[in-house]
Design a protein around this motif. Structure first.
Motif, PDB file in Angstrom:
ATOM      1  N   VAL A  38      30.840  29.485  41.295  1.00 38.20           N
ATOM      2  CA  VAL A  38      29.433  29.883  41.297  1.00 38.20           C
ATOM      3  C   VAL A  38      29.244  31.385  41.086  1.00 38.20           C
ATOM      4  O   VAL A  38      28.123  31.872  41.122  1.00 38.20           O
ATOM      5  CB  VAL A  38      28.721  29.442  42.591  1.00 38.20           C
ATOM      6  N   GLY A  39      30.338  32.127  40.894  1.00 41.22           N
ATOM      7  CA  GLY A  39      30.204  33.534  40.535  1.00 41.22           C
ATOM      8  C   GLY A  39      30.618  34.537  41.579  1.00 41.22           C
ATOM      9  O   GLY A  39      30.294  35.719  41.460  1.00 41.22           O
ATOM     10  N   ARG A  40      31.365  34.119  42.593  1.00 39.08           N
ATOM     11  CA  ARG A  40      31.751  35.057  43.657  1.00 39.08           C
ATOM     12  C   ARG A  40      32.610  36.204  43.121  1.00 39.08           C
ATOM     13  O   ARG A  40      32.349  37.382  43.410  1.00 39.08           O
ATOM     14  CB  ARG A  40      32.514  34.322  44.761  1.00 39.08           C
ATOM     15  N   LEU A  41      33.653  35.886  42.352  1.00 44.98           N
ATOM     16  CA  LEU A  41      34.526  36.940  41.822  1.00 44.98           C
ATOM     17  C   LEU A  41      33.797  37.784  40.787  1.00 44.98           C
ATOM     18  O   LEU A  41      33.945  39.016  40.762  1.00 44.98           O
ATOM     19  CB  LEU A  41      35.792  36.334  41.218  1.00 44.98           C
ATOM     20  N   THR A  42      33.009  37.153  39.945  1.00 43.90           N
ATOM     21  CA  THR A  42      32.227  37.901  38.949  1.00 43.90           C
ATOM     22  C   THR A  42      31.308  38.896  39.641  1.00 43.90           C
ATOM     23  O   THR A  42      31.164  40.043  39.200  1.00 43.90           O
ATOM     24  CB  THR A  42      31.402  36.927  38.088  1.00 43.90           C
ATOM     25  N   ALA A  43      30.695  38.463  40.738  1.00 44.46           N
ATOM     26  CA  ALA A  43      29.820  39.357  41.499  1.00 44.46           C
ATOM     27  C   ALA A  43      30.606  40.501  42.123  1.00 44.46           C
ATOM     28  O   ALA A  43      30.160  41.652  42.130  1.00 44.46           O
ATOM     29  CB  ALA A  43      29.087  38.571  42.583  1.00 44.46           C
ATOM     30  N   ALA A  44      31.791  40.190  42.643  1.00 40.58           N
ATOM     31  CA  ALA A  44      32.622  41.235  43.256  1.00 40.58           C
ATOM     32  C   ALA A  44      33.019  42.283  42.237  1.00 40.58           C
ATOM     33  O   ALA A  44      32.990  43.495  42.519  1.00 40.58           O
ATOM     34  CB  ALA A  44      33.863  40.606  43.885  1.00 40.58           C
TER      35      ALA A  44
END
Length: 225
Positions: A38-44
């Motif tokens: 859902v985008g956790r690493l992309t957000a980090a």
């Protein structure tokens, strides 16, 4: 670009983090918790780029400067990512893993087998943070799959969470917030990432991969957000 520019359907998480960034009140440690994909690493990575960007640091990132490019290539000396490994994981396997993610932007940072984050990896983080930043733009340590931290590793991380060096930010990503030690949870700010609605997943498949609408809906239902 905003810190969470590349993350879709996570408006609540974006508002929380981006407002803290723009007001200069960013917490020293975050836990980005939610389902895989859902985008956790992309957000980090977006938040890390927003802290070291040459042009927009403090409000977002440009995506095109040397600092930003190095963050998303996983070769920035002050933005490091730690992932779960097995006892037989090699440096070559890790390099391939990061290169694949840097190329397509979506591959998960996962080694096959039952990986874990051990105390040696956490000690390496502490050693890096004991030294001065290379670029003098702050430092970010991202721990992916933080729920796999062994107890001794989590305990070793506590000192850094309690007394982080100036200019240091830690971001832990996890699919199971409750699996983290209570002492780790209490020293970090939780940011929840939600499941993506099936209709939104189907729309992305149709627009980006030209998947047939009926097939896209079946895939969206099966992936469970």
């Amino acid at each position: 670009m905003r810190a969470f520019e590349s993350v879709r359907y996570q408006d609540q998480a974006a508002r929380l983090v981006e407002s803290a960034l723009e007001s200069g009140r960013l917490a020293h440690a975050y836990v980005f918790s939610g389902p895989q994909g859902v985008g956790r690493l992309t957000a980090a990575l977006g938040l890390a780029a927003s802290l070291v960007c040459e042009r927009q640091a403090g409000s977002g990132y440009c995506g095109g400067c040397r600092q930003c490019e190095r963050v998303f290539r996983f070769d920035h000396p002050d933005v490091r990512v730690t992932v779960p490994v097995t006892g037989s994981t090699t440096e070559e396997q890790l390099l391939e893993l990061f290169q694949r993610r840097a190329t397509d932007g979506i591959s998960p940072l996962e080694i096959s087998g039952k990986g874990y984050i051990g105390i040696a990896q956490v000690r390496a983080i502490s050693q890096r943070l004991s030294r001065r930043a290379f670029e003098n733009r702050g430092r970010v340590e991202i721990i992916s799959g933080a729920e796999s931290m062994r107890v001794e590793a989590a305990n070793a991380l506590l000192k850094t969470l309690e007394e982080p060096p100036p200019g240091v930010h830690l971001i832990l990503t996890t699919s199971s917030f409750s699996s983290l030690l209570p002492t780790v949870r209490s020293r970090s700010q939780l940011v929840r990432f939600r499941r993506i609605p099936a209709a939104a997943v189907a729309r992305e498949l149709e627009e980006k991969l030209q998947v047939d609408p009926s097939c896209a809906m079946r895939i969206a239902a099966a992936c469970n957000g």
